[in-house]
Each structure stands twice: as structure tokens, then as C-alpha cells.
Design a protein around this motif. Structure first.
Motif, PDB file in Angstrom:
ATOM      1  N   PHE A 203       0.215 -41.013   5.062  1.00 10.84           N
ATOM      2  CA  PHE A 203       0.006 -42.456   5.167  1.00 10.84           C
ATOM      3  C   PHE A 203      -1.222 -42.930   4.387  1.00 10.84           C
ATOM      4  CE2 PHE A 203       3.017 -41.717   8.468  1.00 10.84           C
ATOM      5  CZ  PHE A 203       3.765 -42.891   8.523  1.00 10.84           C
ATOM      6  N   VAL A 204      -2.019 -42.010   3.881  1.00  7.85           N
ATOM      7  CA  VAL A 204      -3.089 -42.399   2.959  1.00  7.85           C
ATOM      8  C   VAL A 204      -2.476 -43.034   1.712  1.00  7.85           C
ATOM      9  CG1 VAL A 204      -4.934 -41.533   1.471  1.00  7.85           C
ATOM     10  CG2 VAL A 204      -4.682 -40.644   3.805  1.00  7.85           C
ATOM     11  N   PHE A 205      -1.394 -42.430   1.220  1.00  7.77           N
ATOM     12  CA  PHE A 205      -0.708 -42.976   0.053  1.00  7.77           C
ATOM     13  C   PHE A 205      -0.052 -44.321   0.379  1.00  7.77           C
ATOM     14  CE2 PHE A 205      -0.790 -38.366  -0.378  1.00  7.77           C
ATOM     15  CZ  PHE A 205      -1.362 -38.225  -1.639  1.00  7.77           C
ATOM     16  N   SER A 206       0.405 -44.474   1.616  1.00  8.70           N
ATOM     17  CA  SER A 206       0.988 -45.751   2.035  1.00  8.70           C
ATOM     18  C   SER A 206      -0.046 -46.868   1.950  1.00  8.70           C
ATOM     19  CB  SER A 206       1.513 -45.644   3.472  1.00  8.70           C
ATOM     20  OG  SER A 206       2.505 -44.654   3.575  1.00  8.70           O
ATOM     21  N   ALA A 207      -1.261 -46.594   2.449  1.00  7.71           N
ATOM     22  CA  ALA A 207      -2.316 -47.610   2.419  1.00  7.71           C
ATOM     23  C   ALA A 207      -2.676 -47.985   0.993  1.00  7.71           C
ATOM     24  CB  ALA A 207      -3.551 -47.101   3.166  1.00  7.71           C
TER      25      ALA A 207
END
Length: 437
Positions: A203-207
Motif C-alpha cells: 500500500f506504499v505504492f498505492s499512496a
């Protein structure tokens, strides 16, 4: 002879010329083709970036939910929370668009969604299930933005380009949405680098994707397509008061073609979310690796978006209602294939791809009808109602799917989904015939 009751004018009166007639409102003017193409291109780029987050919620969110809750029955809770977040924010986004334009509305929604991705990471770190649901709900605002973006692509369209412009924005979601689920492969190295749990690291990439999409729209979407369309249509480009929900529903009721399209969109979305959200849990329970789950979801999302331009062209050529009903029929086939071959990863993958294709046909065709059937500013609020109901249908599908998986298994879930798709097709045909009558 009767005297004239009207007294003569005073001798020193100044003659007054009659007032000229009020000028007619200016005729609507078509937007420059270059501006229309630039707007569609910016919306498409933002869809690519934000699609990464949507794919992560689908493929990884259900696995985190099971890990934190300790039960498969909660597997659909993240999808449900995300779709509820989308539903609750859809009308707010539409009202913000009416008041301040698409740029402010879409950018604000993406900002909230990026915060949601960070909250999901925190929830996984501190192992708090309720916080996970809060983060998923905020990320759902990003889904509402993606839905509104397809309508924003039609703000400057003509009748001959509406379906094509809409489908192109939907189509470009393929890149980010297919990439998102496969980012699970980067979860382990990102986890080693950051110290975050492996699933949460995705979810780091999502942010990052959400923030990048927000910046693209906030910086680039000038002039604003909705405000420009309003000005070209002869109206002022200033703020508009929001339309109450009851008035928006009454407006929708005056356009039977839009009602028929909405019925098909809601059924297709509920069926798609129900089957899709439970498939990763079903496959994991049958020994599938997380890489295979990610690949399957990627192929499903490719089915949802990759053929969107084809669906737009078919809607223009064959009629949107025919394509909408055809999409629901494909969902029936997808449910049968997935349910009958539930023990085979290959069969489930084929079924999930067909599920995406059927959703694509129903969504593109139904959305094109919604965009063209209702004129003026009424269209924006009704689109918000449509997106809210669509998200609620998905939330209901996701919530009930988890219970169904626990009670009747994957085969029972797909059987119910297929029956709902059949009922939806019948309802669309019936409403459409009544509209023609």
C-alpha cells in the motif's frame, strides 16, 4: 362619445424610446477538439496512476482482513468498506464539482484516498482491524473519483464522441489496475527495506499513485472541463447550488432510458464485486500462491478495462441497451465457468476474465446512456446518485459474498451471482421497452 381615460402626457415630457428586446441566450458552442483531447488525456493519465491503488485493495486487502480478523467470513470487509466509502463520497464529489468544477472535486477525492492508503499501512502495523476498515473506506473515495472521471471525460464531448471518450478513460485504467495486484511481488523487498509487514508494504505504492494522480489533475486540468462546458453552453461559469438527493432522484425518474441503464449498472457491479472479492480467498484456500492470486486478479482487471474502447464502439454501432444486456449475459457465463471449475485455478482464472469483460460491457454502455440521456447541470448530480448507488450495490455484494462463501462455498456464491445477472438482464429489457413505449 366616451372620453379617453388616459391623460395626455405633460407638455414638457421627454419621449422615451421603447426598450430593445432581450437578447436570446447564446447558442451552445462545441468545445475545441484540442481541448477535449487534452482533457481526456489528463484524465486517462490520472486513471493509470490511481489504478495501482484499486488493484492493491482487491488483491491484498482481503488477505489482510482475514489475517487481522482471524476469519474468512470477514474477507469481503475491506472491499465492502471501500465501496461504502465510494458511495458516501459520490454525492459530495458531484456537489463539489457543481460548485467548483471537476478539478477541485477529483483532486480532493484523490487526496483523501492517499490518506486512506497510509491508514491501511498503520492498521497492519498495529494489528487493528477497525482501523483497516477506516483506511479502506477512505481509499474508496479514490474509487468514486475514478467513476466520476469517466463522466468528466464526456463534459466536452459531442454526441458522436461521447461513448468513445468515456471508454478511452476507462480503458487507460488497465495499466495501473493490472500493475496494482502484481505489486505483491515487491511487498517482500519493500518490507525488508522499510520494516513494514509484507502485505502492508504494497500500500506504499498505492499512496504514491494516488498522490501522483492528484498532482496531475490539480496542475494540469486547466481550464476545468465542467466549467468550460457550462460557459460554452451559454451559462455562467460560477458556482451552482447543490441539488438535494430527492430532487436528483425525481430528475432521474423523468428519463426512463437512464433508469434502465442504472438497473444494469447496479446489477453488473454487485455481481462482479461479489465474485471477484471472494476469489483470492477461494484460490488461497486451494493452495494458490500469492503470485498466482495477483496474476489472476490482474487478468480479471484487464478484462474489466482493456476492451473498453471496443465496448464503446459496439455501443455506438449496435445500441447501448443491446451491449448492456450482452454484458449481463457474459456475467452469467462467467459465474457458471467459475463455479463449475472452482477446484481448477485455470477455470477460475477464465471465469474471472469473463467476469471483467461482462462488467466492462455493462458499465461502458450503461454509463454512455447516463451521460447522454440527461441534459445540463442535472446530469452531474444524477451521475453522483448513480455512482453512489453503484458503490452501495458493490458494498452489498461484497458483504453478502463473505457470508455466502462461509455458508455455501464458492460454488453456491457463483450460482447466486449468475441468477442475479439473469434477473438484471430481464429487468433492463423490461424497463427499456417501457421507455420506448
Amino acid at each position: 362619445m366616451t372620453a379617453d381615460p388616459t391623460p395626455p402626457p405633460p407638455a414638457d415630457a421627454v419621449p422615451v424610446a421603447p426598450l430593445p428586446p432581450s437578447p436570446a441566450p447564446p447558442a451552445p458552442t462545441a468545445a475545441p477538439a484540442g481541448l477535449r483531447r487534452r482533457t481526456v488525456g489528463l484524465l486517462a493519465l490520472a486513471q493509470v496512476l490511481s489504478g495501482v491503488a484499486a488493484g492493491s485493495v482487491v488483491s491484498v486487502g482481503s488477505l489482510i482482513a482475514v489475517e487481522l480478523s482471524g476469519s474468512d467470513a470477514w474477507a469481503g470487509s475491506v472491499t465492502t468498506a471501500a465501496t461504502l466509502g465510494a458511495a458516501l463520497s459520490a454525492l459530495w464529489l458531484a456537489r463539489l464539482a457543481l460548485a467548483r468544477g471537476r478539478r477541485a472535486s477529483l483532486s480532493a477525492g484523490l487526496a483523501l484516498a492517499s490518506v486512506g492508503a497510509v491508514v491501511v499501512v498503520v492498521a497492519a502495523v498495529v494489528q487493528v482491524f477497525a482501523l483497516l476498515l477506516v483506511g479502506a473506506a477512505l481509499m474508496g473515495v479514490g474509487s468514486a473519483v475514478n467513476l466520476q472521471a469517466r463522466f468528466a471525460a464526456t463534459d466536452l464531448s459531442t454526441a458522436g464522441t461521447r461513448a468513445r471518450d468515456l471508454s478511452l478513460v476507462v480503458w487507460t485504467s488497465t495499466v495501473g489496475a493490472v500493475t496494482g495486484p502484481n505489486l505483491v511481488r515487491l511487498g517482500e523487498p519493500t518490507s525488508r527495506l522499510t520494516g513494514l509487514p509484507e502485505l502492508a508494504a504494497v500500500f506504499v505504492f498505492s499512496a504514491v499513485g494516488m498522490v501522483a494522480a492528484m498532482l496531475v489533475l490539480w496542475v494540469g486540468l486547466r481550464p476545468d472541463p465542467l466549467l468550460t462546458a457550462r460557459a460554452l453552453g451559454g451559462g455562467a461559469a460560477g458556482p451552482r447550488p447543490h441539488v438535494p438527493l430527492r430532487a436528483a432522484l425525481a430528475t432521474l425518474g423523468r428519463y426512463p432510458r437512464a433508469v434502465a441503464a442504472l438497473v444494469g449498472i447496479l446489477v453488473a457491479h454487485a455481481v462482479m464485486v461479489a465474485v471477484m472479492s471472494m476469489t483470492p480467498v477461494h484460490m488461497a484456500g486451494h493452495g494458490a500462491s500469492i503470485e498466482l492470486v495477483g496474476l489472476t486478479v490482474s487478468l480479471h482487471i484487464a478484462g474489466m478495462y482493456a476492451l473498453s474502447p471496443v465496448m464503446g464502439a459496439l455501443a455506438d454501432r449496435l445500441g447501448a441497451t443491446a451491449v448492456l444486456v450482452g454484458g449481463l449475459a457474459v456475467l452469467v457465463v462467467a459465474s457458471v465457468v467459475s463455479g463449475v471449475g472452482g477446484g481448477s485455478h485455470g477455470a477460475v482464472t477464465v471465469g474471472l476474465v469473463l467476469l471483467g469483460v461482462g462488467w466492462s460491457a455493462a458499465n461502458v454502455a450503461g454509463s454512455a446512456v447516463m451521460a447522454g440521456a440527461i441534459p445540463g447541470d442535472e446530469r452531474v448530480t444524477v451521475q453522483g446518485v448513480s455512482d453512489a448507488l453503484m458503490s452501495l450495490a458493490g458494498a452489498g455484494g461484497g458483504a453478502l459474498a463473505g457470508v455466502a462463501l462461509a455458508q455455501v462455498g464458492y460454488g453456491g456464491l457463483t450460482a447466486v451471482a449468475g441468477g442475479l445477472a439473469v434477473a438484471g438482464a430481464v429487468a433492463v429489457v423490461a424497463v427499456a421497452r417501457r421507455a420506448r413505449g
